[in-house]
Design a protein around this motif. Structure first.
Motif, PDB file in Angstrom:
ATOM      1  N   GLY A  56       0.775  -1.227   0.000  1.00 31.79           N
ATOM      2  CA  GLY A  56       0.000   0.000   0.000  1.00 31.79           C
ATOM      3  C   GLY A  56       0.806   1.277   0.000  1.00 31.79           C
ATOM      4  O   GLY A  56       0.230   2.371   0.060  1.00 31.79           O
ATOM      5  N   THR A  57       2.131   1.203  -0.074  1.00 32.23           N
ATOM      6  CA  THR A  57       2.948   2.414  -0.033  1.00 32.23           C
ATOM      7  C   THR A  57       3.317   2.873  -1.436  1.00 32.23           C
ATOM      8  O   THR A  57       3.165   2.144  -2.421  1.00 32.23           O
ATOM      9  N   THR A  58       3.830   4.100  -1.514  1.00 35.48           N
ATOM     10  CA  THR A  58       4.191   4.703  -2.792  1.00 35.48           C
ATOM     11  C   THR A  58       5.599   5.280  -2.709  1.00 35.48           C
ATOM     12  O   THR A  58       6.203   5.341  -1.632  1.00 35.48           O
ATOM     13  N   VAL A  59       6.091   5.734  -3.847  1.00 35.75           N
ATOM     14  CA  VAL A  59       7.376   6.422  -3.892  1.00 35.75           C
ATOM     15  C   VAL A  59       7.340   7.664  -3.004  1.00 35.75           C
ATOM     16  O   VAL A  59       8.326   7.995  -2.335  1.00 35.75           O
ATOM     17  N   HIS A  60       6.209   8.346  -2.977  1.00 32.28           N
ATOM     18  CA  HIS A  60       6.073   9.527  -2.112  1.00 32.28           C
ATOM     19  C   HIS A  60       6.265   9.141  -0.649  1.00 32.28           C
ATOM     20  O   HIS A  60       6.919   9.870   0.113  1.00 32.28           O
ATOM     21  N   ASP A  61       5.706   8.017  -0.238  1.00 32.09           N
ATOM     22  CA  ASP A  61       5.887   7.550   1.144  1.00 32.09           C
ATOM     23  C   ASP A  61       7.362   7.292   1.430  1.00 32.09           C
ATOM     24  O   ASP A  61       7.860   7.619   2.509  1.00 32.09           O
ATOM     25  N   ALA A  62       8.053   6.680   0.476  1.00 30.43           N
ATOM     26  CA  ALA A  62       9.483   6.399   0.663  1.00 30.43           C
ATOM     27  C   ALA A  62      10.273   7.693   0.814  1.00 30.43           C
ATOM     28  O   ALA A  62      11.134   7.813   1.702  1.00 30.43           O
ATOM     29  N   ARG A  63       9.982   8.680  -0.013  1.00 34.93           N
ATOM     30  CA  ARG A  63      10.688   9.966   0.058  1.00 34.93           C
ATOM     31  C   ARG A  63      10.477  10.638   1.413  1.00 34.93           C
ATOM     32  O   ARG A  63      11.394  11.265   1.951  1.00 34.93           O
ATOM     33  N   ARG A  64       9.287  10.517   1.950  1.00 36.36           N
ATOM     34  CA  ARG A  64       8.979  11.154   3.239  1.00 36.36           C
ATOM     35  C   ARG A  64       9.895  10.661   4.346  1.00 36.36           C
ATOM     36  O   ARG A  64      10.260  11.420   5.246  1.00 36.36           O
ATOM     37  N   HIS A  65      10.313   9.401   4.281  1.00 40.21           N
ATOM     38  CA  HIS A  65      11.174   8.849   5.331  1.00 40.21           C
ATOM     39  C   HIS A  65      12.628   9.306   5.185  1.00 40.21           C
ATOM     40  O   HIS A  65      13.399   9.192   6.138  1.00 40.21           O
ATOM     41  N   PHE A  66      12.997   9.817   4.024  1.00 36.96           N
ATOM     42  CA  PHE A  66      14.284  10.501   3.892  1.00 36.96           C
ATOM     43  C   PHE A  66      14.166  11.921   4.450  1.00 36.96           C
ATOM     44  O   PHE A  66      15.063  12.400   5.136  1.00 36.96           O
ATOM     45  N   ASP A  67      13.066  12.565   4.154  1.00 35.15           N
ATOM     46  CA  ASP A  67      12.863  13.933   4.636  1.00 35.15           C
ATOM     47  C   ASP A  67      12.838  14.010   6.158  1.00 35.15           C
ATOM     48  O   ASP A  67      13.303  14.996   6.742  1.00 35.15           O
ATOM     49  N   HIS A 172      23.094  11.501   1.422  1.00 38.77           N
ATOM     50  CA  HIS A 172      21.876  12.095   0.890  1.00 38.77           C
ATOM     51  C   HIS A 172      20.793  12.015   1.962  1.00 38.77           C
ATOM     52  O   HIS A 172      20.480  10.925   2.464  1.00 38.77           O
ATOM     53  N   GLY A 173      20.212  13.176   2.289  1.00 38.16           N
ATOM     54  CA  GLY A 173      19.168  13.222   3.298  1.00 38.16           C
ATOM     55  C   GLY A 173      17.806  13.533   2.714  1.00 38.16           C
ATOM     56  O   GLY A 173      17.131  12.645   2.191  1.00 38.16           O
ATOM     57  N   PRO A 174      17.356  14.803   2.757  1.00 37.53           N
ATOM     58  CA  PRO A 174      16.014  15.151   2.284  1.00 37.53           C
ATOM     59  C   PRO A 174      15.980  15.431   0.783  1.00 37.53           C
ATOM     60  O   PRO A 174      17.011  15.457   0.115  1.00 37.53           O
ATOM     61  N   HIS A 180      17.844  14.735  -4.735  1.00 31.45           N
ATOM     62  CA  HIS A 180      18.154  14.194  -3.407  1.00 31.45           C
ATOM     63  C   HIS A 180      19.352  14.967  -2.862  1.00 31.45           C
ATOM     64  O   HIS A 180      20.466  14.848  -3.376  1.00 31.45           O
ATOM     65  N   LEU A 181      19.112  15.769  -1.818  1.00 28.64           N
ATOM     66  CA  LEU A 181      20.120  16.697  -1.328  1.00 28.64           C
ATOM     67  C   LEU A 181      21.150  16.024  -0.430  1.00 28.64           C
ATOM     68  O   LEU A 181      20.913  14.963   0.144  1.00 28.64           O
ATOM     69  N   ILE A 182      22.299  16.676  -0.315  1.00 26.29           N
ATOM     70  CA  ILE A 182      23.431  16.153   0.451  1.00 26.29           C
ATOM     71  C   ILE A 182      23.563  16.921   1.753  1.00 26.29           C
ATOM     72  O   ILE A 182      23.420  18.154   1.796  1.00 26.29           O
ATOM     73  N   VAL A 183      23.836  16.185   2.834  1.00 27.02           N
ATOM     74  CA  VAL A 183      23.943  16.784   4.166  1.00 27.02           C
ATOM     75  C   VAL A 183      25.234  16.323   4.835  1.00 27.02           C
ATOM     76  O   VAL A 183      25.845  15.318   4.442  1.00 27.02           O
ATOM     77  N   HIS A 184      25.648  17.073   5.847  1.00 28.70           N
ATOM     78  CA  HIS A 184      26.711  16.625   6.745  1.00 28.70           C
ATOM     79  C   HIS A 184      26.081  15.605   7.684  1.00 28.70           C
ATOM     80  O   HIS A 184      25.139  15.907   8.414  1.00 28.70           O
ATOM     81  N   LEU A 189      21.996  13.839  11.559  1.00 27.83           N
ATOM     82  CA  LEU A 189      21.543  12.911  12.598  1.00 27.83           C
ATOM     83  C   LEU A 189      21.229  13.654  13.890  1.00 27.83           C
ATOM     84  O   LEU A 189      20.264  13.329  14.593  1.00 27.83           O
ATOM     85  N   GLY A 190      22.045  14.662  14.199  1.00 24.46           N
ATOM     86  CA  GLY A 190      21.815  15.430  15.412  1.00 24.46           C
ATOM     87  C   GLY A 190      20.509  16.202  15.378  1.00 24.46           C
ATOM     88  O   GLY A 190      19.889  16.448  16.415  1.00 24.46           O
ATOM     89  N   ALA A 191      20.081  16.575  14.158  1.00 19.93           N
ATOM     90  CA  ALA A 191      18.813  17.276  14.012  1.00 19.93           C
ATOM     91  C   ALA A 191      17.622  16.324  14.094  1.00 19.93           C
ATOM     92  O   ALA A 191      16.478  16.764  14.195  1.00 19.93           O
ATOM     93  N   HIS A 192      17.902  15.025  14.039  1.00 24.20           N
ATOM     94  CA  HIS A 192      16.851  14.001  14.132  1.00 24.20           C
ATOM     95  C   HIS A 192      17.302  12.974  15.168  1.00 24.20           C
ATOM     96  O   HIS A 192      17.821  11.909  14.818  1.00 24.20           O
TER      97      HIS A 192
END
Length: 375
Positions: A56-67, A172-174, A180-184, A189-192
């Motif tokens: 029942g999931t979609t690509v949008h659902d997958a992207r949300r878990h990166f965000d 790659h984070g959000p 797909h953007l790149i993060v330190h 991780l500290g922000a989450h």
């Protein structure tokens, strides 16, 4: 009593372990928990691989878990992009870093990149990224060029970015639109905080647990499969397996003794091998093709070159019927028509299954798609 599997049962057992039967998993993070990690070189493809495994999931659902910081796409093994739980990236990179960096040393010498240059660029780039918003690939290259100074060749810049990647310093984070953007990594991780719950795990125990995930989500697997997947020596894999004791069980296959996890799910899989798996259209870099040292268990000998036709590491998307690869598929120019190239004449059952599988691709991507079969 040790289970003994035929070649067909081995294919089907791996299919079920890879969560391709689509029966019990309902979220994309749970897919990653099951498999340990998924090959992530092809971003659209890995998002589909995640979505089709979670009911029942979609690509949008997958992207949300990166965000939201639950999942990341980094370079934890073999210097290759994978999707994994955010908290697993740094310890996995710590386990594999020495071997990967050792393999990169020759290229650094060829490009005349000194260790002092690598260290200087790493320090400068991490200082910038640790306080910046997520950046795109082009923005990252500009930061690396400024940190290097002068006008470094494109290949030099790529190598320096790779040095950051394989150390787990960036990932790659959000998303920003389709990018797909790149993060330190540590700052992200500290922000989450939920993603950073394992700060300093015992690395031997961590590797053993990741091996258990790999076996659970790919089994039956051989020790050679595991060594290739992690990019680690056989001796290291054998030590990790030994520490798991009775958490893994050995099954016999035409390819020799292989491992599965000692779980109720394994019992369910072994009891359902008489059931023919559904037809599916899998992306080119799906773990069904990339999760093992040898793809011959699912691909007929005469068609193996069709999967990687240029022998350059670029995998075609596959048509699978009964857990066997029976052809490849590609998108038309507008991306709305799927062109199927079978290896041989397809049965009416398989043709109907391809249309159903295409509808699934349309559902998870949110696009209207149709199938073009050869006449």
């Amino acid at each position: 009593m040790t289970a003994e599997l035929t070649a067909a049962q081995l294919r089907r057992a791996r299919w079920h372990s890879l969560a391709l039967s689509g029966e019990s998993i309902t979220t994309t993070p749970a897919v990653v928990d099951r498999l340990g990690a998924l090959q992530g070189q092809d971003l659209p493809g890995v998002l589909i691989s995640l979505a089709i495994r979670a009911k029942g999931t979609t690509v949008h659902d997958a992207r949300r878990h990166f965000d939201d910081g639950t999942l990341v796409r980094g370079w934890p093994m073999r210097g290759t992009l994978h999707v994994l739980r955010a908290e697993d990236l740094l310890p996995m990179a710590a386990v594999t870093r020495k071997r990967v960096l050792g393999g990169m040393a020759g290229q650094a010498r060829r490009l005349d990149i000194s260790q002092s240059t690598i260290s200087r660029v790493i320090d400068a780039v991490t200082d910038v990224l640790s306080v910046s918003e997520p950046v795109g690939r082009a923005e990252l290259r500009e930061i690396v060029v400024r940190a290097h100074g002068g006008e470094p060749a494109r290949e030099v810049v790529s190598h320096l970015i790779y040095q950051l990647c394989t150390r787990g310093l960036i990932c790659h984070g959000p998303f920003r639109g389709e990018q797909h953007l790149i993060v330190h990594t540590e700052s992200w991780l500290g922000a989450h905080p939920a993603s950073a719950r394992v700060s300093n795990p015992d690395l031997d125990d961590f590797l053993a647990q990741m091996l258990k995930h790999y076996v659970t989500g790919h089994g039956p697997v051989s020790e050679a499969d595991a060594a290739r997947w992690f990019g680690l020596p056989l001796t290291t894999i054998r030590e990790a397996r030994l520490s798991l004791g009775e958490q893994l069980v050995t099954v016999l296959t035409p390819s020799g003794a292989q491992w599965m996890s000692t779980t109720a799910e394994t019992e369910r899989i072994l009891s359902s091998l008489s059931r023919r798996p559904r037809v599916r259209l899998l992306p080119g870099f799906d773990e069904f093709m990339l999760g093992y040292a040898d793809r011959s268990f699912a691909v007929p000998a005469h068609a193996r070159d069709e999967i990687v036709p240029a022998k350059n590491g670029m995998f075609r998307s596959t048509v699978c019927s009964g857990a066997s690869v029976v052809g490849t598929w590609s998108k038309g120019k507008l991306g709305e028509q799927l062109h199927v190239q079978p290896f041989a004449e397809l049965s009416a059952h398989t043709k109907q299954g391809i249309h159903t599988a295409a509808q699934e691709i349309g559902r998870v991507t949110g696009k209207q798609v149709s199938v073009r079969l050869p006449h």
